[in-house]
Design an enzyme around this catalytic site. Structure first.
Site, PDB file in Angstrom:
ATOM      1  N   ASP A  51       0.831  -1.207   0.000  1.00  0.00           N
ATOM      2  CA  ASP A  51       0.000   0.000   0.000  1.00  0.00           C
ATOM      3  C   ASP A  51       0.869   1.261   0.000  1.00  0.00           C
ATOM      4  OD1 ASP A  51      -2.327   1.478   0.109  1.00  0.00           O
ATOM      5  OD2 ASP A  51      -3.144   0.413   1.840  1.00  0.00           O
TER       6      ASP A  51
ATOM      7  N   ASP B  50     -10.676   1.764  -3.839  1.00  0.00           N
ATOM      8  CA  ASP B  50     -11.274   1.451  -2.541  1.00  0.00           C
ATOM      9  C   ASP B  50     -12.795   1.498  -2.613  1.00  0.00           C
ATOM     10  OD1 ASP B  50      -9.070   0.904  -1.068  1.00  0.00           O
ATOM     11  OD2 ASP B  50      -8.903   2.879  -0.132  1.00  0.00           O
TER      12      ASP B  50
HETATM   13  C1  DGJ Z   1      -5.888   1.794   1.729  1.00  0.00           C
HETATM   14  C2  DGJ Z   1      -6.220   0.622   0.846  1.00  0.00           C
HETATM   15  O1  DGJ Z   1      -6.648   1.057  -0.390  1.00  0.00           O
HETATM   16  C3  DGJ Z   1      -7.258  -0.242   1.541  1.00  0.00           C
HETATM   17  O2  DGJ Z   1      -7.635  -1.295   0.704  1.00  0.00           O
HETATM   18  C4  DGJ Z   1      -6.706  -0.743   2.831  1.00  0.00           C
HETATM   19  O3  DGJ Z   1      -5.655  -1.628   2.583  1.00  0.00           O
HETATM   20  C5  DGJ Z   1      -6.262   0.423   3.689  1.00  0.00           C
HETATM   21  N1  DGJ Z   1      -5.395   1.311   2.998  1.00  0.00           N
HETATM   22  C6  DGJ Z   1      -5.568  -0.079   4.942  1.00  0.00           C
HETATM   23  O4  DGJ Z   1      -5.050   0.939   5.682  1.00  0.00           O
END
Ligand code: DGJ
Length: 723
Positions: free
Chosen positions: A459, A525
């Site tokens: 991430d 997301d």
């Molecule tokens: C941002 C990501 O896009 C999410 O899927 C998740 O992993 C969160 N971060 C976790 O902090």
């Protein structure tokens, strides 16, 4: 001090004479013709449809592309050269800009040329400023056109590059642009507008492409769509700052150009140093689908492309967020395995001090308070249930509230006395700092050695703003990006079966630089299927579908609060790397049975998804979305027809099924992988009931009437080759 960016390419032995000073690369339906002896430096006189290799024709094409002298202009009317500058008389955006002790006037001329198969390398030099430039041109098997420029300082003084970009001429009648913008939870919203005179510039200064980045800047004939309309587009394969532009000048030339966006000081070349642009890639087609297939085909042909069937994935983020509890997670794993999940990914929250998003980043040790026996009990449980185990990390980031930041504040990117503005309460580690790099690499290797982890969700949740370092506060985005690439490459080398997902607050780091080193992206997301339609459509212009994470959402979408059906969610997630983002422990048996059916269907078609062609229908009623996956040999296709809103007509007007072989017959029918939705139609659909046989020509041009549906329903149609 300066930065060696990449190794300067080697010029291959010259194979001359070139026919009348013209290079012709042709492959995969594409031709690129370069006039190497033009006064303006080398000039691309054609990029697009494949031409016959007839020397006289090509020479005439090149000759015919020179421009007449015009009133009020210079005595030689300059064209868009491959390194166009004002010293050639070029008055548009230059291909290179910079300054040194010897001034800022730059004019390169060709000194050597190498051509081999589908590649050409041109060596240029500007003796007065003491610079050389190497232009690399490459045509991939699918006709994807790559350009990279390397500039070397061969003088005895520093030279500062301020910009360097590769230009791609497009036909004069490409008068419309399509590109995307976006934000967190809404990446890749399309915008279409006129390609008028002047410059349309898109830049990323986020240290990553960003949710607002356009993966492709495309220019085409007015009204071009996915199915038809000639269109050209470019992409910069780089995960740091970049720029792409579309420019039209009054001599009638129009072009797309792109490269890295250099921050002040990043382009300083000491004597002997060189700097390269990233690869900038151009594709074209009759419609956006054909343009995108050149990218997909080339990407799939790479040796490191993920080829084994994409494991159906469950990611724990929306199921438990930071609330890590072994009992709950093992129960979730059991339900996941029972519906057919093959990979279980533990998201954020497993390491020291990480009870929420305010602390812990950087402390990559399993938190013993939450996981007294480490992750072993969970990993063993996941394996015993027959699934792989994946783990979330965010290695480039650090919370000021972490042991790492307290111990090594000097490892944080900080251009001045204060820390840069924080984002999600975090800062960026200076990966170009050898000790910071060694620490992070060491922790990742240690985790991968201690646990059988087959997948990292990598991430990146903060833009690199004001990302400098050292006493001089030197800009570090460029070096950070190179260090990231090195780290990913080293991890892959040390753990050859490890797969990595590029996630950045969803889809904020999607580019072919990172995708050359990772196995998929987290597309967004936002799990709302209706929002995902556009996001996935425009992401798939660049990214092969099997590299795009597409997950089922829980019935109430967390980011939009919309309530959606499982069938809708599944139909929209089908044409990608299928997965689940949902607390399955909260589902009943009937729902689990339907999920299992969809998972099983996703497994049935995943080979088709990983090797087939992604297609989109144009010209349907605005209330409908038509997209599909057509087998490479066109023997089978699956389409999803999604009812976004009500349609203008009822029953809805015909939809076309694109991408089929016009010369063969298909049996078309509706299939119901997750069970049938309530049907508002008052009578059965004749073509479905009769299992109609129609040829690909009729289906792709005239089409057929889709079923009457309620908004937010989706129908899956199969077209199967039949005699
Ligand atoms: C941002 C990501 O896009 C999410 O899927 C998740 O992993 C969160 N971060 C976790 O902090």
């Amino acid at each position: 001090m300066s930065t060696e960016i990449t190794q300067a390419p080697v010029v291959r032995p010259t194979i001359l004479p070139l026919t009348d000073g013209v290079i012709h690369l042709r492959r995969g339906g594409t031709s690129v013709v370069v006039d190497v002896h033009a006064l303006d430096g080398p000039v691309i006189v054609h990029w697009g449809v494949e031409l016959d290799d007839v020397p006289e024709q090509l020479a005439s094409l090149a000759a015919g592309a020179t421009l007449q002298r015009i009133s009020g202009g210079l005595d030689e009317t300059a064209r868009l050269g491959m390194l166009a500058t004002p010293a050639h008389g070029w008055l548009g955006t230059p291909g290179i800009d910079g300054h040194g002790e010897r001034g800022s006037s730059l004019r390169f001329s060709v000194t050597d040329i190498g051509v081999e198969d589908h590649e050409a390398t041109l060596l240029l030099s500007d003796v007065e400023t003491g610079l050389t430039a190497t232009l690399e041109l490459r045509l991939g098997a699918s006709g994807l056109f790559h350009q990279r420029i390397t500039v070397r300082n061969v003088s005895e003084d520093d030279f500062t590059l301020t910009s360097l970009q590769a230009a791609f001429p497009v036909p004069w009648d490409a008068t419309e642009l399509v590109e995307t913008t976006g934000r967190h939870l809404r990446e890749r919203s399309a915008q279409r507008h006129g390609f008028t005179f002047g410059t349309h510039l898109r830049e990323s200064r986020r240290g990553r492409p960003g949710a607002d980045a356009t993966l492709l800047l495309t220019a085409g004939r007015p009204g071009f769509g996915f199915e038809r309309g000639r269109v050209h587009g470019i992409h910069v394969a780089w995960s740091g700052n970049h720029r792409v532009m579309a420019e039209r000048v009054t001599t009638g030339e129009a072009f797309l150009a792109g490269g890295e966006l250099l921050l002040p000081g990043e382009g300083v070349l000491a004597p002997g140093e060189s700097m390269s642009t990233p690869w900038v890639m151009g594709s074209w087609g009759d419609g956006l689908s054909e343009l995108s297939h050149r990218f997909h085909d080339e990407w799939r042909a790479r040796p490191q492309h993920p080829r084994r069937p994409r494991p159906v994935t469950l990611n724990t983020w929306e199921a438990v967020y930071f609330d890590h509890d072994l009992g709950k997670l093992t129960e979730l794993a059991d339900v996941a395995a029972s519906v057919g999940v093959e990979r279980f990914v533990l998201d954020d929250g497993w390491f020291n001090g990480r009870r929420d998003d305010t602390a812990g980043l950087g402390d990559w040790f399993v938190d013993e308070q939450v996981w007294p026996e480490g992750l072993h009990p969970l990993v063993e449980h996941v394996h015993a249930a027959g699934m792989e185990f994946g783990l979330w990390v965010e290695p480039e980031m650090v919370n000021p509230d972490s042991d790492l930041a307290r111990k090594h504040p000097e490892w944080i990117l900080q251009a001045r006395q204060d820390l840069p503005p924080s984002g999600r309460l975090q800062q960026v580690l200076n990966l170009a700092h050898p000790n910071a790099y060694a620490f992070i690499a060491g922790r990742l290797h240690a985790l991968l050695e201690e646990y059988p982890i087959s997948y990292l969700k990598w991430d990146h949740n903060r833009d690199l703003v004001d990302a400098g370092s050292g006493p001089g506060g030197r800009n570090m985005v460029h070096n950070h990006t190179l260090a990231l690439y090195r780290l990913l490459d080293e991890l892959k080398q040390a753990h050859p079966t490890l797969e990595i997902e590029s996630c950045a607050s969803g889809g904020a780091r999607v580019d072919l630089g990172i995708l050359d080193r990772t196995d998929r992206i987290w597309t967004s997301d936002c799990l709302d299927p209706l929002e995902r339609l556009e996001n996935q459509k425009y992401t798939s212009l660049l990214v092969p579908p099997e590299m795009m994470g597409m997950h089922l959402t829980s019935p109430v979408v967390h980011s939009t609060r919309r309530t959606v059906s499982l069938n809708l969610s599944a139909a929209v997630a089908l044409f990608g790397h299928f997965g689940i983002e949902w607390d399955l422990t909260q589902t009943d048996h009937t729902t689990r049975a339907s999920i299992a059916e969809w998972v099983s269907f996703a497994k049935d078609i995943r080979d088709l998804v990983a090797t087939g062609r992604t297609v989109f229908g144009d010209g349907t009623d605005p209330g409908l979305d038509v997209r599909g996956m057509v087998a490479a040999d066109k023997s089978r296709a699956i389409y999803a027809v999604t009812q976004i809103t009500t349609t203008i007509t009822s029953p809805p007007a015909p939809i076309t099924l694109p991408g089929l072989n016009p010369h063969i017959n298909y049996r078309v029918r509706i299939i119901h992988p997750g069970g049938q939705d309530p049907q508002p139609g008052q009578s059965p659909l004749a073509w479905d009931r009769q299992e109609s046989v129609l040829n690909g020509h009729i289906l792709s041009t005239i089409g057929l009437r889709p079923p009457v549906q309620y908004p937010q329903q989706a129908t899956i149609i199969e077209a199967l080759h039949t005699i």
